[in-house]
Write an enzyme that holds these catalytic residues in place. Structure first.
Site, PDB file in Angstrom:
ATOM      1  CG  ASN A  70      -1.593  15.306   0.628  1.00 30.70           C
ATOM      2  OD1 ASN A  70      -1.411  14.514   1.529  1.00 30.70           O
ATOM      3  ND2 ASN A  70      -1.388  14.996  -0.655  1.00 30.70           N
ATOM      4  CE  LYS A  96      -1.083   2.464   2.995  1.00 32.17           C
ATOM      5  NZ  LYS A  96      -0.632   3.833   3.504  1.00 32.17           N
ATOM      6  CB  THR A 148     -10.261  19.478   7.683  1.00 38.18           C
ATOM      7  OG1 THR A 148      -9.636  19.709   6.413  1.00 38.18           O
ATOM      8  CG2 THR A 148      -9.307  19.855   8.791  1.00 38.18           C
ATOM      9  CB  THR A 167       2.103   6.507   4.397  1.00 36.15           C
ATOM     10  OG1 THR A 167       2.318   7.698   5.035  1.00 36.15           O
ATOM     11  CG2 THR A 167       1.328   5.500   5.140  1.00 36.15           C
TER      12      THR A 167
END
Length: 385
Positions: free
Chosen positions: A380, A169, A385, A180
């Site tokens: 991003n 991933k 939010t 990540t």
């Protein structure tokens, strides 16, 4: 889904434990019915997450591994002693339901940094994971995703009949130093642990450390290979070649699925003094925002390649340096005549390849990235939010 199954002796499970607000699968595990030899590489970040730190300690100890537990949606990074305890509790709980030593359980977490894990949901999910165990690899590959647009898998079969199945991933916060991202490879080949560990760093360096999306290195990156030996011995050279092929495939999939990406960027460098310098030049090109933007706009601006090579630290002879875009020579020690419209049109493809010869040696290297689009900023800007 591809219908891919794990090698003999491995089973996996995936479920929605409620970690992700979306309600998608977010807790998964893989277990082997026999002990595994293994190799590990983790992020070089000095703010590494609890899962990386614990796995690294287990790696130093050298004991065999029986299981891997992964949660997505929460990185459990920058969460202090509480986060470390929660990570250990996850391993303890999974070991308990599998009836294996917690020290034989690896953990991996990915998602938002700085949030405590909802341990009530995690532990409840772990209790039910064994009920879902099966041979299918696709549910596991889907459950480990965060901003990925699709699961990433790759496989190889050895002449002995042993298989390698890889899953990964990664879509953003990807850069060399364990880009990540997660990469997990599972094989039923019997491979000596010492030989595997000696070879693994170079394989990682040529694959996952040659991927960049945005220049940012995660707190949680790791690559793991588990070998349970149930298919018997395999030729080591053949195995390592196949393992690198699987990991190269996964690395390219990560780059192509970069956040907001519309095309894969491949940079092939030859004529370098060393492999390290070739890789440095290729990686620097792939991470350059200017070159990535040019690729997005189908602009064959080779000056941005010259710039990136020059700041990469790799030695180059400008009078012998050559650059080609999609097979079209554009620089050869000096600007070369080319049809700008034709080259631009050739860049309107799923993969854009830059070929560079540094003119100072015979070493080579390759790196992968993606174009830079407005969608990357949108993803991003709204991540939490």
């Amino acid at each position: 889904m591809s219908g891919l199954t794990f090698p003999t002796g491995f089973t996996a499970a995936a479920m929605a434990a409620g970690i992700k607000p979306s309600g998608k699968t977010d807790l998964s595990g893989v277990t082997s019915r026999t002990d595994c030899t293994w190799a590990f590489a983790g992020t070089r970040s000095t703010t590494a997450a609890a899962c990386v730190t614990r796995n690294r300690e287990l790696y130093a100890h050298g004991a065999p591994i029986r299981a891997l537990l992964v949660n997505a949606g929460n990185a459990n990074a920058a969460t202090g002693r509480r986060g470390a305890n929660d990570n250990a509790d996850m391993a303890d709980a999974f070991g308990s339901v599998l009836n294996v030593d917690p020290g034989a359980v690896l953990t991996a977490s990915t998602g938002i940094i700085g949030h405590l894990l909802p341990m009530d949901k995690v532990l409840s999910g772990i209790e039910h994971l064994p009920d879902e165990l099966g041979s299918a690899a696709d549910p596991f590959a889907a459950a480990i995703m965060t901003t990925d647009t699709h699961p990433k898998t790759a496989t190889a079969t050895l002449s002995s009949g042993a298989r390698i199945v890889g899953t990964a991933k990664g879509s953003g916060m990807i850069h060399p130093d364990m880009a990540t991202m997660f990469a997990f490879a599972f094989t039923d080949a019997a491979i000596d642990q010492t030989a595997l560990r000696e070879a693994f760093p170079a394989i990682v360096n040529r694959t996952f450390n040659a991927v960049t999306v945005d220049g940012d290195t995660s707190t949680n990156d790791m690559a793991v290979v588990l070998c349970n030996g149930e298919a018997g011995p395999a030729d080591l050279t053949e195995f390592l070649t196949a393992l690198e092929g699987v990991m190269r495939d996964l690395a390219r999939q990560i780059a192509a699925d970069g956040e907001g990406a519309t095309k894969l960027l491949t940079v092939q460098v030859s004529g370098a003094r060393t492999e390290a310098e070739a890789l440095a030049a290729a990686r620097t090109c792939c991470v350059s925002p200017l070159l990535k933007s040019a690729v997005h706009g189908n602009d064959p601006n080779w000056g941005r390649v010259i710039m990136a090579v020059g700041r990469s630290g790799a030695q180059a002879d400008i009078e012998r340096l050559t650059v080609s875009v999609q097979g079209h020579p554009v620089f050869g020690g000096k600007p070369l005549p080319y049809d700008d419209a034709q080259v631009s049109a050739s860049m309107k493809a799923d993969e854009v390849i830059f070929t560079i010869d540094l003119g100072v040696g015979d070493a080579h290297g390759e790196a992968w990235g993606c174009d830079l689009s407005a969608e990357y900023v949108s993803i991003n800007a709204d991540y939490t939010t």
